[in-house]
Design an enzyme around this catalytic site. Structure first.
Site, PDB file in Angstrom:
ATOM      1  CG  HIS A 161      -0.396   0.301   2.516  1.00 52.95           C
ATOM      2  ND1 HIS A 161      -0.154  -0.684   3.447  1.00 52.95           N
ATOM      3  CD2 HIS A 161      -0.012   1.456   3.104  1.00 52.95           C
ATOM      4  CE1 HIS A 161       0.343  -0.132   4.544  1.00 52.95           C
ATOM      5  NE2 HIS A 161       0.446   1.161   4.357  1.00 52.95           N
ATOM      6  CG  ASP A 190      -0.131  -4.043   2.606  1.00 58.43           C
ATOM      7  OD1 ASP A 190       0.176  -3.534   1.520  1.00 58.43           O
ATOM      8  OD2 ASP A 190      -0.395  -3.377   3.633  1.00 58.43           O
ATOM      9  N   GLY A 264       3.823   6.558   8.259  1.00 58.38           N
ATOM     10  CA  GLY A 264       5.193   6.603   7.772  1.00 58.38           C
ATOM     11  C   GLY A 264       6.008   5.409   8.217  1.00 58.38           C
ATOM     12  CB  SER A 266       3.258   1.675   6.204  1.00 62.98           C
ATOM     13  OG  SER A 266       2.075   1.866   6.930  1.00 62.98           O
ATOM     14  N   GLY A 319     -11.341 -23.647  -3.623  1.00 61.03           N
ATOM     15  CA  GLY A 319     -12.708 -23.223  -3.903  1.00 61.03           C
ATOM     16  C   GLY A 319     -13.654 -23.507  -2.757  1.00 61.03           C
TER      17      GLY A 319
END
Length: 536
Positions: A161, A190, A264, A266, A319
């Site tokens: 991100h 992420d 900041g 992250s 699934g």
């Protein structure tokens, strides 16, 4: 002779009296050890167990911070995009900002500088440039974050991100800015992998083992919160295995820490006392203090080879929609403990082709025990597409096996859950101890609630707050299709099964929560388990 005998007798009586008096006095002052203490098991005393491992000194983080800081970087990601003519900036709402507040991002129009009239920039009013009639301005959005070097040749880890959608990315290290190549990203976890060329070998940090850390262990975070370069904060591991709903829930396995994480941070490292990375600082709770979250480093180690080699992550896919078992469900399925993954939904996919059904409990995969759903998902994901796995399944009190050839996991679908409350239509029936009202599915109810034509059962029209089904998310609009594997065709079928159940037995309700909005939103399926009370 008799005098000596009398003297000895007197001495004995005096001593005996003193002993008796002392015992009485001690008892009155409650100086005796209660007999209860002798009966207690000292191994059950949490206080005594803690005292055995207690420490009286706090560690210094100075040497650790000095050694690791040179391997921590700051990230600057710039995104240039055109905004609609009638509005500036980005449209829509960033889900991360909705839950955790605004990111450390500045946004401004890309306008000409006064001393560079002929340079690139916005055209004046009435011109054919980006600022001309009918066209939106060009905006630049700057995002900041942290990262850490994992190899001497300049591989850098940060959060997806931080760099997602960026037009250009720079890495700041040792008072220099280096242009960075985004080698690979994995939105599900992420994680992003960058590459810089510093022209010389770089200080790097080693990857530790996030499975080995324990709640209460000391940790340190280094990053660039609010553009404050290489800020060090410390704390402990507060919890493990957190799911907070900001990414693909199937892979959320966050470490929670009270080491301060701010905007900041992250992408920066969460470090153990040996200087090894055990997590990637990722998120904070906007409404609380000292609650931060980090992606476990073992998740990074699983995806890093694919990010390095092909820039993306391919995962195996069954699934299935699965959930962890609780004690009541384990009892209802006849299992001795809560280990296993309960199948709630079976999509059109490899598991369905192999004969897996809702209500099955997956106990192991390729001989690896499934203690919780994350064990199954991680193993299957890491096997990759086209691999074949063997599932040990518990069905109707018997153990069976299923061979499943995996496919590639599709992108996660965007879904929204919403309670449907249609009120209490006329004609509803009820069973008092269950605390629900229900009725057959009429054509109007089917159309109004978006219930598929191939679904049969009863629709719940009211749920009391004291109902045993309320805490299991049964709500008005929920459709009950099965009880203990028996299909429900009507309210009469439902009542027959429920009323014939013996006190103390378990009823396994299989439920659907249809979405009346239709479209791409899917019907949610889940189990609810109730133990039949005595004296009903």
């Amino acid at each position: 002779m008799s005098t000596n005998r009398n003297r000895n007798l007197a001495t004995f009586l005096l001593v005996l009296g003193a002993v008796v008096f002392g015992m009485v006095l001690a008892g009155g002052l409650q100086m005796t050890v209660p007999s209860q203490a002798a009966d207690q098991n000292p191994n059950l005393s949490a206080t005594r167990l803690a005292a055995q491992h207690g420490t009286t000194t706090l560690p210094s983080f100075a040497d650790l911070a000095e050694a690791v800081s040179p391997a921590v970087v700051s990230i600057q990601a710039a995104t240039i995009e055109k905004a609609p003519a009638n509005r500036g900036g980005r449209g829509g709402v960033d889900p991360f900002e909705f839950f955790f507040g605004p990111r450390n991002r500045q946004q401004r129009p890309q306008q000409q500088q006064p001393d560079d009239e002929d340079g690139p920039g916005q055209g004046g009013p009435g011109q054919g440039g980006p600022g001309g009639p009918g066209q939106g301005e060009e905006f630049r959005s700057d995002a900041g974050g942290s990262g850490f070097v994992i190899s001497p040749d300049g591989l850098v880890i940060t959060n997806n991100h931080v760099v997602e959608g960026a037009t250009s990315v720079k890495v700041h290290l040792d008072d220099r800015d280096y242009p960075a190549q985004v080698k690979g990203v994995d939105k599900a976890t992420d994680i992003a992998l960058l590459k810089i060329d510093a022209g010389h070998p770089l200080r790097f940090v080693e990857l530790g083992d996030s499975d080995a850390i324990r709640v209460g262990d000391w940790v340190m975070v280094i990053g660039n919160p609010l553009n404050l370069d290489r800020t060090v904060t410390t704390g402990v591991i507060s919890a493990k295995g957190r799911s907070i709903g900001i990414s693909d829930a199937s892979f959320e396995n966050f470490i929670q820490t009270d080491a301060a994480i701010n905007f900041g941070n992250s992408g920066g490292p969460l470090l153990n006392m040996q200087g090894q990375v055990v997590g990637i600082a990722t998120a904070i709770n906007w409404g609380a203090e000292n609650i931060g979250f980090a992606v476990p480093v073992n998740t990074l180690k699983e995806v890093l080879p694919q990010l390095r080699e092909k820039g993306k992550v391919s995962r195996g896919y069954l699934g299935l929609g699965v959930r962890n078992l609780d004690y009541t469900q384990a009892q209802a399925w006849g299992l001795k403990d809560t280990a296993g993954a309960l199948v709630q939904t079976v999509e059109n996919g490899p598991a369905k082709d192999a004969g897996v059904q809702h209500g099955d409990v997956i106990l192991s995969v390729d001989g690896h025990k499934v203690k919780q759903t994350r064990d199954l998902i991680s193993y299957v994901s890491n096997k990759g597409p086209n691999a074949t796995v063997t599932l040990d399944v518990w069905r109707n009190g018997k153990a069976i096996q299923k061979q499943v050839k995996l496919r590639e996991r599709p992108p996660a679908a965007n879904q929204a859950d919403e309670d449907v409350n249609p009120g209490k239509p006329e004609g509803s029936s009820g069973i008092e101890w269950l605390g629900i009202q229900y009725q057959d599915i009429s054509s109007s109810l089917r159309n109004g609630h978006g219930i598929p034509n191939d679904v049969s059962g009863i629709i719940v029209t009211n749920v009391t707050p004291t109902s045993p089904l309320y805490d299991q998310f049964v709500r008005p609009g929920t459709v009950i299709t099965e009880i203990n594997g028996q299909a429900i065709k009507s309210a009469a079928d439902f009542e027959k099964i429920v009323k014939s159940a013996k006190p103390g037995s378990y009823l396994r309700f299989y439920n659907l929560q249809p979405d009346p909005r239709g479209g791409s939103r899917s019907t949610q399926s889940f189990f609810a388990v109730v133990q039949v009370p005595s004296g009903r």
